[in-house]
Design a protein around this motif. Structure first.
Motif, short mmCIF file in Angstrom:
data_model
loop_
_atom_site.label_atom_id
_atom_site.label_comp_id
_atom_site.label_asym_id
_atom_site.label_seq_id
_atom_site.Cartn_x
_atom_site.Cartn_y
_atom_site.Cartn_z
N ILE A 113 13.62 7.31 11.04
CA ILE A 113 14.26 6.15 11.65
C ILE A 113 15.77 6.28 11.63
O ILE A 113 16.47 5.42 12.14
N GLY A 114 16.27 7.35 11.03
CA GLY A 114 17.72 7.56 10.99
C GLY A 114 18.39 6.47 10.17
O GLY A 114 17.92 6.07 9.11
N ASN A 115 19.49 5.97 10.68
CA ASN A 115 20.24 4.92 9.99
C ASN A 115 19.89 3.53 10.51
O ASN A 115 20.64 2.59 10.30
N CYS A 116 18.81 3.42 11.20
CA CYS A 116 18.42 2.15 11.82
C CYS A 116 17.75 1.23 10.80
O CYS A 116 16.60 1.44 10.42
N ARG A 117 18.47 0.23 10.36
CA ARG A 117 17.93 -0.73 9.39
C ARG A 117 16.85 -1.59 10.02
O ARG A 117 15.94 -2.03 9.33
N VAL A 118 16.94 -1.84 11.32
CA VAL A 118 15.95 -2.68 12.00
C VAL A 118 14.57 -2.04 11.90
O VAL A 118 13.59 -2.70 11.55
N SER A 119 14.48 -0.74 12.18
CA SER A 119 13.19 -0.04 12.10
C SER A 119 12.67 -0.02 10.67
O SER A 119 11.48 -0.21 10.43
N ALA A 120 13.56 0.21 9.72
CA ALA A 120 13.15 0.20 8.31
C ALA A 120 12.63 -1.17 7.91
O ALA A 120 11.64 -1.28 7.18
N ASN A 121 13.28 -2.22 8.38
CA ASN A 121 12.84 -3.58 8.07
C ASN A 121 11.50 -3.90 8.73
O ASN A 121 10.67 -4.61 8.14
N MET A 122 11.28 -3.39 9.94
CA MET A 122 9.99 -3.63 10.61
C MET A 122 8.87 -2.95 9.83
O MET A 122 7.78 -3.51 9.68
N TYR A 123 9.12 -1.74 9.35
CA TYR A 123 8.12 -1.03 8.55
C TYR A 123 7.85 -1.78 7.25
O TYR A 123 6.70 -1.97 6.85
N ALA A 124 8.92 -2.24 6.59
CA ALA A 124 8.77 -2.99 5.34
C ALA A 124 8.01 -4.29 5.57
O ALA A 124 7.21 -4.71 4.73
N ALA A 125 8.22 -4.92 6.73
CA ALA A 125 7.50 -6.16 7.06
C ALA A 125 6.00 -5.89 7.19
O ALA A 125 5.18 -6.72 6.78
N GLN A 126 5.65 -4.73 7.74
CA GLN A 126 4.23 -4.38 7.85
C GLN A 126 3.61 -4.22 6.46
O GLN A 126 2.48 -4.66 6.22
N LEU A 127 4.35 -3.60 5.55
CA LEU A 127 3.85 -3.44 4.18
C LEU A 127 3.65 -4.80 3.51
O LEU A 127 2.67 -5.01 2.79
N LYS A 128 4.57 -5.74 3.75
CA LYS A 128 4.43 -7.08 3.19
C LYS A 128 3.20 -7.79 3.76
O LYS A 128 2.47 -8.47 3.03
N LYS A 129 2.99 -7.65 5.05
CA LYS A 129 1.82 -8.27 5.68
C LYS A 129 0.53 -7.68 5.14
O LYS A 129 -0.47 -8.39 4.96
N ILE A 130 0.53 -6.38 4.86
CA ILE A 130 -0.65 -5.74 4.28
C ILE A 130 -0.91 -6.32 2.89
O ILE A 130 -2.06 -6.66 2.56
N GLU A 131 0.12 -6.44 2.07
CA GLU A 131 -0.04 -6.98 0.72
C GLU A 131 -0.59 -8.41 0.77
O GLU A 131 -1.45 -8.78 -0.02
N LYS A 132 -0.06 -9.20 1.70
CA LYS A 132 -0.51 -10.58 1.83
C LYS A 132 -1.98 -10.65 2.23
O LYS A 132 -2.75 -11.47 1.73
N ALA A 133 -2.38 -9.78 3.17
CA ALA A 133 -3.76 -9.77 3.65
C ALA A 133 -4.72 -9.24 2.58
O ALA A 133 -5.87 -9.70 2.49
N ILE A 134 -4.26 -8.30 1.76
CA ILE A 134 -5.12 -7.75 0.71
C ILE A 134 -5.53 -8.83 -0.28
O ILE A 134 -6.66 -8.86 -0.76
N GLU A 135 -4.62 -9.76 -0.55
CA GLU A 135 -4.91 -10.84 -1.49
C GLU A 135 -6.01 -11.77 -0.99
O GLU A 135 -6.64 -12.46 -1.78
N LYS A 136 -6.27 -11.76 0.32
CA LYS A 136 -7.23 -12.70 0.90
C LYS A 136 -8.62 -12.10 1.11
O LYS A 136 -9.51 -12.79 1.57
N VAL A 137 -8.81 -10.83 0.78
CA VAL A 137 -10.14 -10.23 0.93
C VAL A 137 -10.85 -10.19 -0.41
O VAL A 137 -10.25 -10.45 -1.46
N HIS A 138 -12.12 -9.83 -0.39
CA HIS A 138 -12.95 -9.76 -1.59
C HIS A 138 -12.34 -8.76 -2.59
O HIS A 138 -11.81 -7.73 -2.19
N PRO A 139 -12.43 -9.05 -3.89
CA PRO A 139 -11.83 -8.16 -4.90
C PRO A 139 -12.31 -6.71 -4.82
O PRO A 139 -11.54 -5.78 -5.10
N ASP A 140 -13.57 -6.48 -4.45
CA ASP A 140 -14.05 -5.10 -4.32
C ASP A 140 -13.31 -4.38 -3.19
O ASP A 140 -12.98 -3.20 -3.31
N LEU A 141 -13.06 -5.10 -2.11
CA LEU A 141 -12.34 -4.50 -0.98
C LEU A 141 -10.86 -4.32 -1.29
O LEU A 141 -10.22 -3.42 -0.76
N GLN A 142 -10.32 -5.19 -2.14
CA GLN A 142 -8.91 -5.08 -2.51
C GLN A 142 -8.63 -3.71 -3.12
O GLN A 142 -7.64 -3.07 -2.79
#
Length: 156
Positions: A113-142
């Protein structure tokens, strides 16, 4: 014209007979591609969530650039498409499968992504969304999804 609430629409649809309901759905599908895509999911794809998720993942692969550098516009387009498809499904497991696939492609293709903070932030936002969604599934699937996430935190 002010749009009716969802509950008002639900009550109005409940009193329609079969043919009127069919006509309303077809007419709705003619107005916007999003409506047609949602109806396609509901009528033809919702029975096979895993197949639907695999189809969306294949679309993500097609949209990813072959070069190692990704522009923020391209990344936004992929994420917007991905979010729309996830919204159609509403299933957290499907969401996790798609988002993890996106991040995995990002890392596997060694996209810079080079020096593009926007792209880095978009990637980080996806990781946050994944973490949030993991908390809402069954513990075995987590556990399984957390195992799939190994190695995604670092950008190269």
């Amino acid at each position: 014209m002010k749009a009716a609430t969802v509950s008002e629409l639900k009550k109005a649809l409940a009193v329609l007979d079969h043919q009127e309901l069919l006509d309303a759905c077809v007419r709705l599908a003619k107005f916007k591609v999003d409506n047609k895509e949602l109806l396609t999911y509901l009528l033809m794809k919702s029975g096979d969530e895993r197949g639907y998720a695999n189809e969306v993942c294949a679309e993500i692969d097609e949209q990813f650039p072959t070069a190692t550098f990704i522009h923020k516009k391209t990344m936004r387009k992929i994420i917007r498409s991905m979010d729309k498809r996830i919204r159609y499904s509403g299933d957290k497991e499907t969401e996790l499968q798609i988002r993890i696939h996106f991040c995995r492609r990002f890392i596997d293709r060694e996209v810079r992504i080079g020096n593009c903070r926007v792209s880095a932030n978009m990637y980080a936002a996806q990781l946050k969304k994944i973490e949030k969604a993991i908390e809402k599934v069954h513990p075995d699937l987590q556990f399984d999804f957390r195992h799939e996430m190994e190695g995604l935190e670092s950008l190269r």
